[in-house]
Design a protein around this motif. Structure first.
Motif, PDB file in Angstrom:
ATOM      1  N   ASN A 380       0.826  -1.215   0.000  1.00  9.80           N
ATOM      2  CA  ASN A 380       0.000   0.000   0.000  1.00  9.80           C
ATOM      3  C   ASN A 380       0.856   1.258   0.000  1.00  9.80           C
ATOM      4  O   ASN A 380       0.532   2.261  -0.647  1.00  9.80           O
ATOM      5  CB  ASN A 380      -0.943   0.003   1.203  1.00  9.80           C
ATOM      6  N   GLU A 381       1.961   1.203   0.740  1.00  5.11           N
ATOM      7  CA  GLU A 381       2.892   2.339   0.777  1.00  5.11           C
ATOM      8  C   GLU A 381       3.488   2.571  -0.611  1.00  5.11           C
ATOM      9  O   GLU A 381       3.575   3.713  -1.093  1.00  5.11           O
ATOM     10  CB  GLU A 381       4.000   2.058   1.780  1.00  5.11           C
ATOM     11  N   LYS A 383       2.182   1.699  -3.524  1.00  7.15           N
ATOM     12  CA  LYS A 383       1.143   2.193  -4.446  1.00  7.15           C
ATOM     13  C   LYS A 383       0.870   3.678  -4.235  1.00  7.15           C
ATOM     14  O   LYS A 383       0.617   4.417  -5.187  1.00  7.15           O
ATOM     15  CB  LYS A 383      -0.141   1.382  -4.273  1.00  7.15           C
ATOM     16  N   SER A 384       0.909   4.108  -2.990  1.00  8.17           N
ATOM     17  CA  SER A 384       0.646   5.523  -2.709  1.00  8.17           C
ATOM     18  C   SER A 384       1.769   6.410  -3.236  1.00  8.17           C
ATOM     19  O   SER A 384       1.544   7.557  -3.618  1.00  8.17           O
ATOM     20  CB  SER A 384       0.468   5.741  -1.204  1.00  8.17           C
ATOM     21  N   ILE A 385       2.978   5.867  -3.268  1.00 10.43           N
ATOM     22  CA  ILE A 385       4.125   6.633  -3.755  1.00 10.43           C
ATOM     23  C   ILE A 385       4.213   6.603  -5.283  1.00 10.43           C
ATOM     24  O   ILE A 385       4.411   7.635  -5.935  1.00 10.43           O
ATOM     25  CB  ILE A 385       5.436   6.100  -3.141  1.00 10.43           C
ATOM     26  N   GLY A 387       1.884   5.101  -7.503  1.00 14.80           N
ATOM     27  CA  GLY A 387       0.640   4.958  -8.268  1.00 14.80           C
ATOM     28  C   GLY A 387       0.442   3.498  -8.635  1.00 14.80           C
ATOM     29  O   GLY A 387       1.402   2.727  -8.777  1.00 14.80           O
ATOM     30  N   ASN A 388      -0.795   3.121  -8.807  1.00  8.43           N
ATOM     31  CA  ASN A 388      -1.130   1.705  -9.025  1.00  8.43           C
ATOM     32  C   ASN A 388      -0.518   1.158 -10.312  1.00  8.43           C
ATOM     33  O   ASN A 388       0.009   0.051 -10.341  1.00  8.43           O
ATOM     34  CB  ASN A 388      -2.659   1.539  -9.057  1.00  8.43           C
ATOM     35  N   TYR A 391       3.373   0.750 -10.104  1.00  5.07           N
ATOM     36  CA  TYR A 391       3.692  -0.356  -9.195  1.00  5.07           C
ATOM     37  C   TYR A 391       3.377  -1.707  -9.834  1.00  5.07           C
ATOM     38  O   TYR A 391       4.194  -2.636  -9.780  1.00  5.07           O
ATOM     39  CB  TYR A 391       2.919  -0.222  -7.881  1.00  5.07           C
TER      40      TYR A 391
END
Length: 513
Positions: A380-381, A383-385, A387-388, A391
């Motif tokens: 999740n970390e 993806k937040s950095i 983007g989906n 990643y």
């Protein structure tokens, strides 16, 4: 066992090969198609699981429809649908077109998985029926092997220097190559006869007799025909109407419940989650994208070996021992995977981040040297950095750099699961379903159980990406393992043995009309 019956069983069960090929191919396809269409977890799950949803419809009606117009005719339509699905999947221009094309294939394999074991059981003798019906499962696992091997080579030759294969078209070739075996299946089906027991059901006695004589010779054909006639005369029910409610009447209730339990257990333990998402699962161990693709070949090789072992043992050891030993092994292997993933930690050092090859990786310096013990928090970390989409396209390389895990322990667990499934729930379920039900109810009963089987499979496939993203690797495998263990104790109580008995003898023993 004659060459004719072996040829017929092989051709008819080629639908299983195409199912296995499709299931194996998609595990590699999604590594490329998912980031290209920027799919979220549910969308990725739907592309993978949509064929199983379509298969539910086919499974519910194909058995009954084949009772009306014949097993062979439906199988020819199945082969045509496989070909159309492969072509449309390869040229898909959108997420919607891709899953619709795959649903067409789902209609095909849904019908094939029901009709192939039914047809093979109806042309076989008691002595060889187990191994012949198990050819269906052998073809499925050969399809998996061919798909993982195909994916491996497509991925291997998709290099930055390649002008032919690129990240944007390699998955199209992965899907399109399925057209070759689909066309072969379509042509080969014209060389198999109609089911003799179905011909008898339609009062075409002379043709039924000729088919049996051509397959088995005059002596065996006479014995088989006598058994069919005697059974029909005793019950006087071949011509009567069949209703779904008949399956829960006292005479059929026990074997119907047995079929439902095995049908549900076969899928709820997560076999298609592992097969359909094999590349993704292996990435979770941190072995990297290339190794994940090559591990798929190992997985499918183990499947082929243990399916062959099952075919050797099923008419010797029997159905019940294989089911019980295999299901206990499945539970142990899945719990071993859960333990292995539970011990994993995730950390990206500054040096490892600098070594990452994709553009934008420098953003990860914000979490340099931070250690995570829960894979969901780590992903999740990321993806937040990033983007989906970014990643998803580079998750294999990132996890390879960050993961500290006993990858061998997880690999042993996954391969143990696959091996135990391949000699138990995989082939034995279809053998038992093809044996347990009287001719009159066979199409309906197998269709309903296969429908439930496919429903469970599609739900598992749909939610598995969500499970990994929200529950984590360890909890996902733990849940599958506990379900398998519960299933073992249920089967210990209810599963019967049908080894060495004719279809008519099985009916006499287990059906209380």
């Amino acid at each position: 066992m004659s060459k004719k019956i072996a040829f017929i069983a092989f051709v008819v069960s080629l639908g299983g090969f195409l199912f296995g090929f499709d299931a194996g191919i998609i595990s590699g396809v999604m590594s490329y198609a998912s980031p290209e269409f920027n799919l979220d977890d549910i969308q990725s799950g739907w592309v993978v699981s949509s064929p199983s949803f379509a298969a539910m419809i086919a499974m519910l009606f194909s058995g009954r429809l084949s009772d009306k117009i014949g097993r062979k005719k439906i199988l020819i339509i199945v082969a045509f649908l496989y070909s159309i699905s492969a072509l449309l999947s390869a040229i898909a221009t959108s997420y919607e077109m891709l899953y619709i094309a795959r649903m067409i294939g789902g209609l095909a394999f849904g019908a094939a998985l029901v009709l192939a074991p039914m047809y093979i059981a109806e042309v076989s003798t008691a002595k060889n029926r187990g191994k012949l019906v198990a050819i269906q499962q052998l073809n499925i696992v050969l399809g998996f092997f061919a798909a993982f091997l195909s994916n491996y080579f497509f991925n291997k030759y998709n290099t930055p220097d390649s002008t032919f294969l690129t990240d944007t078209n390699v998955w199209r070739w992965m899907l399109g190559v399925e057209l070759i075996p689909a066309l072969f299946y379509f042509i080969a089906l014209f060389f198999v006869p109609r089911s003799p027991r179905w011909l008898f059901l339609k009062e075409k006695l002379e043709e039924a007799k000729r088919v049996l004589q051509n397959i088995h010779g005059n002596l065996v054909a006479k014995s088989e025909m006598d058994a069919i006639v005697k059974n029909a005369e005793k019950e006087e029910q071949i011509k009567s109407r069949v209703n779904i409610t008949d399956l829960i009447k006292p005479g059929l209730r026990f074997i119907f419940v047995v079929g439902l339990v095995i049908g549900i257990l076969q899928q709820i333990t997560g076999i298609n989650a592992v097969y359909f998402y094999a590349t993704s699962i292996f990435k979770q161990t941190g072995i990297g994208t290339d190794a994940a693709f090559s591990s798929g070949i190992l997985l499918s090789s183990i499947t082929v070996i243990f399916t062959l072992i099952s075919m050797y043992l099923i008419d010797r050891a029997g159905r019940r021992p294989l089911l019980l030993v295999g299901t206990f092994g499945i539970a142990f292997s899945l719990l071993l995977c859960a333990y292995g993933f539970k011990q994993a930690t995730y950390q990206l050092t500054s040096e490892k981040i600098e070594a990452l090859s994709f553009s934008g990786s420098e953003k990860l310096q914000t979490i340099a040297n931070k250690q995570y013990s829960f894979d969901v928090d780590f992903k999740n970390e990321l993806k937040s950095i990033l983007g989906n989409q970014l990643y998803a396209k580079n998750d294999g390389e990132i996890l390879e750099a960050a993961t500290t895990i006993n990858a061998n322990l997880v690999l042993i667990g996954i391969l143990g699961f696959i091996a135990c499934f391949a000699f138990s729930l995989g082939p034995v379920m279809w053998v038992l379903l093809s044996e347990l039900y009287p001719l009159k109810y066979r199409g309906l009963a197998i269709g309903i159980i296969a429908f439930v089987n496919s429903l469970v499979s599609s739900i598992i496939q749909l939610i598995f990406p969500w499970e990994l993203s929200n529950l984590g690797n360890a909890m996902s495998f733990f849940l599958f393992g506990i379900i398998a263990l519960i299933g073992f104790f249920i089967m210990l109580k209810i599963v019967p043995e049908t080894k060495g008995k004719s279809l008519e003898e099985i009916e006499k023993e287990f059906v209380n009309a």
